[in-house]
Design a protein around this motif. Structure first.
Motif, short mmCIF file in Angstrom:
data_model
loop_
_atom_site.label_atom_id
_atom_site.label_comp_id
_atom_site.label_asym_id
_atom_site.label_seq_id
_atom_site.Cartn_x
_atom_site.Cartn_y
_atom_site.Cartn_z
N GLY B 125 0.83 -1.21 0.00
CA GLY B 125 0.00 0.00 0.00
C GLY B 125 0.86 1.25 0.00
O GLY B 125 0.59 2.20 -0.72
N GLU B 126 1.92 1.21 0.81
CA GLU B 126 2.76 2.40 0.93
C GLU B 126 3.50 2.65 -0.39
O GLU B 126 3.64 3.80 -0.82
CB GLU B 126 3.77 2.20 2.07
CG GLU B 126 4.32 3.53 2.57
CD GLU B 126 5.29 3.36 3.73
OE1 GLU B 126 5.12 2.41 4.52
OE2 GLU B 126 6.21 4.18 3.84
N LYS B 128 2.48 1.80 -3.36
CA LYS B 128 1.50 2.31 -4.33
C LYS B 128 1.20 3.77 -4.07
O LYS B 128 1.06 4.56 -5.00
CB LYS B 128 0.21 1.49 -4.24
CG LYS B 128 0.29 0.23 -5.07
CD LYS B 128 -1.04 -0.49 -5.07
CE LYS B 128 -0.83 -1.95 -5.39
NZ LYS B 128 -1.92 -2.78 -4.95
N ARG B 129 1.09 4.12 -2.79
CA ARG B 129 0.80 5.50 -2.45
C ARG B 129 1.91 6.42 -2.95
O ARG B 129 1.66 7.46 -3.54
CB ARG B 129 0.63 5.64 -0.94
CG ARG B 129 -0.60 6.46 -0.57
CD ARG B 129 -0.81 6.67 0.91
NE ARG B 129 0.03 5.95 1.81
CZ ARG B 129 -0.28 4.77 2.35
NH1 ARG B 129 -1.41 4.19 2.05
NH2 ARG B 129 0.54 4.19 3.20
N LYS B 130 3.13 5.97 -2.71
CA LYS B 130 4.29 6.79 -3.13
C LYS B 130 4.29 6.96 -4.64
O LYS B 130 4.56 8.05 -5.14
CB LYS B 130 5.60 6.12 -2.70
CG LYS B 130 5.98 6.48 -1.27
CD LYS B 130 7.36 5.94 -0.91
CE LYS B 130 7.77 6.43 0.45
NZ LYS B 130 8.93 5.74 0.97
N GLU B 132 1.71 6.67 -6.69
CA GLU B 132 0.53 7.44 -7.11
C GLU B 132 0.77 8.93 -6.89
O GLU B 132 0.44 9.75 -7.71
CB GLU B 132 -0.69 6.96 -6.29
CG GLU B 132 -1.97 6.97 -7.05
CD GLU B 132 -1.82 6.50 -8.49
OE1 GLU B 132 -2.07 7.34 -9.37
OE2 GLU B 132 -1.45 5.34 -8.74
N LYS B 133 1.41 9.22 -5.76
CA LYS B 133 1.63 10.61 -5.38
C LYS B 133 2.55 11.30 -6.40
O LYS B 133 2.42 12.49 -6.65
CB LYS B 133 2.28 10.65 -4.00
CG LYS B 133 1.78 11.81 -3.15
CD LYS B 133 2.16 11.67 -1.69
CE LYS B 133 3.64 11.55 -1.49
NZ LYS B 133 4.01 11.33 -0.09
N LYS B 328 7.44 7.11 9.69
CA LYS B 328 6.16 7.52 10.28
C LYS B 328 6.27 7.60 11.80
O LYS B 328 5.76 8.51 12.44
CB LYS B 328 5.10 6.49 9.90
CG LYS B 328 3.97 7.11 9.10
CD LYS B 328 2.90 6.06 8.91
CE LYS B 328 2.23 6.25 7.57
NZ LYS B 328 1.49 5.08 7.18
#
Lengths: 389, 652
Positions: B125-126, B128-130, B132-133, B328
């Motif tokens: 997920g992380e 993909k988030r990176k 996508e961002k 985080k």
């Protein structure tokens, strides 16, 4: 036994040397020069394009040299196929047919390459019996249809003819080589129609085929990649790196050629290997990219010329066998050209069908030239005085 | 079945050309004609398609072919270094091994992400988030993880086939050789946010860039970052580079030469830390427990130039935690209220009541207004009950008996200043003269100093109008009472200042009324060390106060560290003859909390080189907690060796 029977008809040739006998039987004045020139042009362009596509490999002339050798072999085979009265094939049709089926079975004995039993290794050359099976099926069908007075409208005869096509087709499908299997099917349909079959029969055959394919999918007889290949051309733009990748790259290659092409050796799609299998199935993309619309249209023009001359010979042949043989060859070439170029242009499915005379490959080239030789043969001997007596 | 049909072995030589009946032949010709039409139609179709692809949409396909072939790679410009005033490195760059991806080249994204997730140990997920961002029109690599091990890089390179679109390479990252030193001044980097990107449009910022988020990294980001280069290569279908087409070298960023002295900075940080840990051990009888001393700040300023020699804020954080993106967990910890917000630069962000350190302003204001003279006598009996204060008495921290204004500063007598405040209140009622808050404003309080650091706070100078407006919004009392003016006179009540503002007030006093803008940048220099832009002293305000008043006050401030002065005990044993020190203690009360300890001073008193401002939140009394920190700093700055413990002073 054969020589004996020949001797019976040509007693005056007994004491002559073999070359002189050969030349005597070769009514060269009736050779269709346009036909010969068109296939020579196609083959030579093909050899150049193969070099364009593969010169980055090592050694850079590997494919070029091999295709040149195949080309010379193919010319010899063409001359051989034109060098005797084509009607002499008729009595041996069944024999050749059965022998070819045997060869097809034999491929399963050879080890599979990339999951397919298509090839038989003969020294440095890998022979592909399915290519010759196309021609042999045409010969067998032509014999059968001519034998039955060009009347395929009779259901029993139609089914028998279908049987003739179906046996090699199934064997080739099992190799598996979907492209050639489909080619044989289409050749049968075309020959049956020209040979007197009614559209109703073909329609029923079509329905039966669809039913078989559906059943094949349901029973998982059709391989996943074959199905995918057939379906992919519809959605090639959605999935650029999946199964539609080849197609998209081929379209980009052809499109980017524009009117005059990017210049010989200058095609980036070709040189940087964006076009897959660029020397075999996708050779037309290389033409489109490097020679542009001018080059691609020239190729299509040459094929048009070829088919026109073949049609002329088919309709002018002195007997039904000759007509049917020529018809079968026409349909074979036409179908391959249509599906192969259509595929590279994204309007036909990726079926793994080669472009005759242009695609790299010895079996395909030799068989194509044998076909041309046989048709030349038919055209040369349409007048009674040209027939040996 | 017979394979060879013997009946056909014989060829009839004299067969007719058209042995077929005419009807049959006609039928055959018709069928072949239909076949010819089908063939012709197909060729027309193929040619039309060819025409549309090559002639009509040819340019579009050509663009796609070029896009296939040409890969643009941004060449990151090395960020400028940050040096102290003597050229010692505070922040530099190093090459870190990093794993990045080019999303457009990943092919089977799901599969590659899955492999990366396993290899790097980050969640899918992380990743993909990176991706996508940073998925942007500018095809560029998204850095997934910096500072990976050599093995990971080797693994990816050896299995490049399985990691399509993944780049294992190096990436310049910040390195902070001194970890926490000057962390608030220097500041940390982080990924640019979409809002910042919009704000900085047209300045060469791209999505996924690192940008300075605090300190000088933020204020001078555009100077430090340089210009990104461009590198165009031709690639083949497998993404391997074939040849270089174009290359524009990146221009590295300018380096910053700060006014800060590395040694002074370390000294100030250590002194502050030590002072705070001592304060935490001290017992507060009023609250019945030890001082909390949660945080503090200390500044050393050159009053003539405005150069900041050191600026410390406690607690601090390790800058290296931010390299390659902070985790985080670490980020959460840095923002946990329990940890007193170590990211805040308290020297410019803490708004505190100045307490008695403000008395220098009140005294000068009173002199200017003619309310008092330096030698006007007052009497301190610990309690102030004049006028309305009969019912609300106000107390002095001590009992000074007979005292004048001059000694009122030295001994920090509240009664003297309550009285001054009350006089201001009376004048204010009659609308005579300048109210006390006007003087506070003239001392540049209530607005930021304009130092070249981000996040500076304004502080607050309360006025009747402000009080009305503020309390209408917050539901408090809107009336300005005499107590408000009187409280302000001793730096209490609603007045808030930052430690830096207080340093500037004292710098102005020693500068004969001139306010020189505080700054941390000395100059910018290029690769070769050539100075590009120098920061000149900027006098941004001047006090309209007679010189002799300033001089008298300065003399009073010198008395604070000796005799009866509120910081006298602390400076016992300090060579005041050689290095005269002048300063003022302050203790500002906040209801229910421990008082804030202040000490603002300068030295040498005749011709000051340094102004030092120390504030410790909930640290106790100025004399006991803040003044010892200032002495430690002075000892370090003047390289004085003293023996024995530094004593706390009892003074407020």
């Amino acid at each position: 036994m054969r020589t004996q029977s020949e001797l019976k008809f040509e007693p005056d040739l007994v004491d002559q040397s073999l070359p002189r006998r050969f030349l005597k039987r070769f009514p060269t004045r009736n050779i269709d020069r346009v036909l010969v020139l068109s296939v020579l042009a196609l083959s030579i362009i093909g050899i150049i394009m193969i070099y364009c596509a593969t010169r980055a490999d090592t050694p850079s002339t590997y494919y070029l040299k091999r295709q040149l050798v195949f080309f010379i072999l193919a010319l010899l085979f063409m001359v051989l196929c034109a060098g005797f009265d084509y009607r002499r094939i008729i009595p041996y049709s069944k024999f050749i047919y059965v022998a070819t089926l045997f060869l097809l079975l034999l491929t399963f004995v050879f080890p599979a390459r990339s999951g397919a039993h298509r090839w038989m290794s003969i020294g440095i050359f890998d022979f592909q019996p399915s290519e010759i099976a196309k021609l042999v099926t045409i010969i067998m069908l032509a014999t059968f249809i001519a034998d039955h007075n060009m009347d395929m409208s009779d259901n029993r005869e139609f089914l028998k003819a279908l049987g003739i096509a179906l046996v090699p087709m199934v064997l080739i499908f099992l190799e598996p080589d979907l492209g050639i299997a489909i080619s044989i099917f289409v050749i049968f349909v075309g020959m049956a129609l020209v040979g007197g079959a009614r559209l109703k029969q073909i329609a029923v055959l079509g329905l039966a085929t669809i039913a078989t394919v559906v059943a094949g999918i349901e029973l998982h007889l059709l391989k996943g990649y074959q199905l995918e290949r057939l379906l992919v051309f519809i959605k090639s733009d959605i999935d650029p790196y999946g199964a539609g990748y080849n197609l998209l790259q081929s379209k980009i290659a052809i499109g980017s050629g524009r009117l005059f092409g990017r210049g010989i050796f200058q095609g980036t799609q070709t040189n940087l290997k964006f076009i897959p299998e660029h020397h075999t199935d996708f050779i037309f993309s290389v033409v489109g990219e490097e020679l542009g619309f001018i080059g691609a249209a020239l190729i299509l023009f040459l094929f048009g010329l070829l088919l026109w001359r073949l049609l002329r010979i088919a309709s002018g042949a002195r007997d039904s066998f000759g007509t049917m043989l020529a018809t079968g060859v026409i349909i074979m070439f036409f179908f391959q050209v249509l599906v192969n170029t259509g595929m590279t242009l994204g309007i036909m499915p990726v079926a793994g069908i080669t472009l005759p005379f242009l695609s790299y490959g010895g079996s395909s080239l030799i068989v194509s030239f044998m076909c041309v030789g046989l048709i030349l043969n038919i055209g040369m001997r349409k007048f009674p005085q040209d027939v040996q007596s | 079945m017979r394979l060879i049909d013997r009946s056909k072995l014989k060829i009839e030589s004299n067969e007719a050309i058209n042995y077929r009946p005419d009807a049959a032949h006609e039928k055959l010709r018709r069928r072949l004609a239909i076949l010819a039409v089908i063939i012709a139609a197909s060729f027309v179709l193929l040619l039309t398609r060819l025409w549309f692809m090559q002639i009509v949409s040819g340019d579009e396909y050509l663009k796609k072919a070029e896009g296939n072939r040409i890969r643009e790679i941004a060449l990151e410009a090395p960020r400028g270094e940050i040096l102290d005033r003597n050229g010692r490195v505070l922040v530099k760059n190093r090459n870190a091994l990093a794993i990045s991806v080019v999303p457009e080249e990943m092919g089977n994204e799901e599969q590659v992400i899955d492999r990366l997730s396993k290899l790097l140990g980050i969640g899918k997920g992380e990743i993909k988030r990176k991706i996508e961002k940073s998925r942007a029109p500018n095809q560029r690599a998204v850095v997934l993880e910096s500072d990976v091990s050599e093995e990971i890089v080797t693994y990816v390179r050896e299995h490049q086939r399985e990691f399509k679109g993944v780049i294992a390479g190096t990436k310049p990252v910040r390195e902070y050789p001194h970890n926490e030193l000057a962390c608030h001044l220097l500041g940390y980097l982080g990924e640019i946010s979409p809002e910042q990107l919009k704000e900085k449009k047209g300045k060469g910022y791209r999505l996924g860039d690192e940008i300075g988020l605090s300190g000088v990294e933020c204020t001078y980001d555009e100077v430090l970052r340089g210009k990104v280069g461009n590198y165009r290569i031709e690639v083949d279908a497998s993404g391997n580079s074939v040849r270089q087409l174009y290359r524009e070298e990146p221009r590295s960023g300018m380096s910053l030469r700060l006014t800060v002295d590395e040694d002074a900075q370390r000294l100030v940080e250590d002194a502050l830390k030590a002072g705070i840990s001592i304060a935490r051990k001290r017992y507060n009888p009023e609250l019945g427990k030890r001082y909390a001393a949660g945080g503090g700040a200390a500044i050393v300023l050159d009053p003539k130039t405005g150069e900041i020699l050191a600026m410390a804020s406690y607690p601090s954080y390790n800058l290296n935690e931010f390299v390659g993106g902070i985790s985080k967990k670490a980020w959460k910890e840095l923002n946990d209220p329990k940890n007193m917000f170590p990211l805040n630069n308290r020297a410019i962000m803490s708004e505190l009541p100045p307490g008695s350190t403000f008395k220098v302003v009140t005294a000068l204001a009173a002199i200017c207004e003619g309310i008092s003279k330096w030698n006007t006598p007052y009497y301190c009996n610990h309690v102030f009950t004049e006028g309305p204060f009969k019912d609300y008495p106000k107390y002095c921290w001590s009992m000074h008996h007979g005292i004048d204004l001059f000694n009122g500063i030295i001994q920090s007598c509240d009664i003297v200043f309550y009285r001054l405040g009350y006089m201001f209140w009376l004048k204010q009622q009659k609308e005579e003269g300048k109210p006390i808050w006007e003087y506070a404003r003239e001392f540049q309080l209530g607005k930021d100093t304009g130092i070249d650091l981000t996040g500076e706070m304004d502080g607050r100078i309360p006025t009747p109008d402000w009080k009305k407006e503020f309390n209408e919004k917050h539901g408090g009392d809107v009336v300005w009472y005499p107590g408000d003016t009187v409280n302000m006179a001793i730096g209490q009540g609603d007045i808030l200042v930052t430690p830096l503002q207080m340093a500037c007030v004292y710098a102005a006093i020693v500068n004969n009324g001139k306010f020189t803008r505080p700054h941390v940048l000395k100059w910018t220099e290029d690769d070769s060390g050539k100075v590009i832009r120098k920061v000149e002293p900027d006098v941004y305000a001047e006090l309209q106060i007679p010189q002799d008043s300033l001089n008298t006050e300065k003399t009073a401030l010198e008395g604070v560290v000796k005799g009866k002065g509120t910081a006298a005990a602390t400076f016992e044993g300090f060579p005041l003859d050689a290095i005269p020190v002048a300063g003022k203690t302050g203790t500002s009360e906040i209801l229910g909390k421990n008082p804030t300890a202040w000490f603002v001073c300068y030295a040498p008193a005749g011709d000051p080189k340094y102004v030092i401002s120390v504030a410790i939140e909930e640290g106790g009394h100025g004399g006991e907690s803040a003044a010892p920190v200032a002495r430690m700093i002075l000892e370090g700055l003047f390289k004085i060796k003293t023996s024995g413990e530094i004593l706390p002073s009892a003074g407020d």
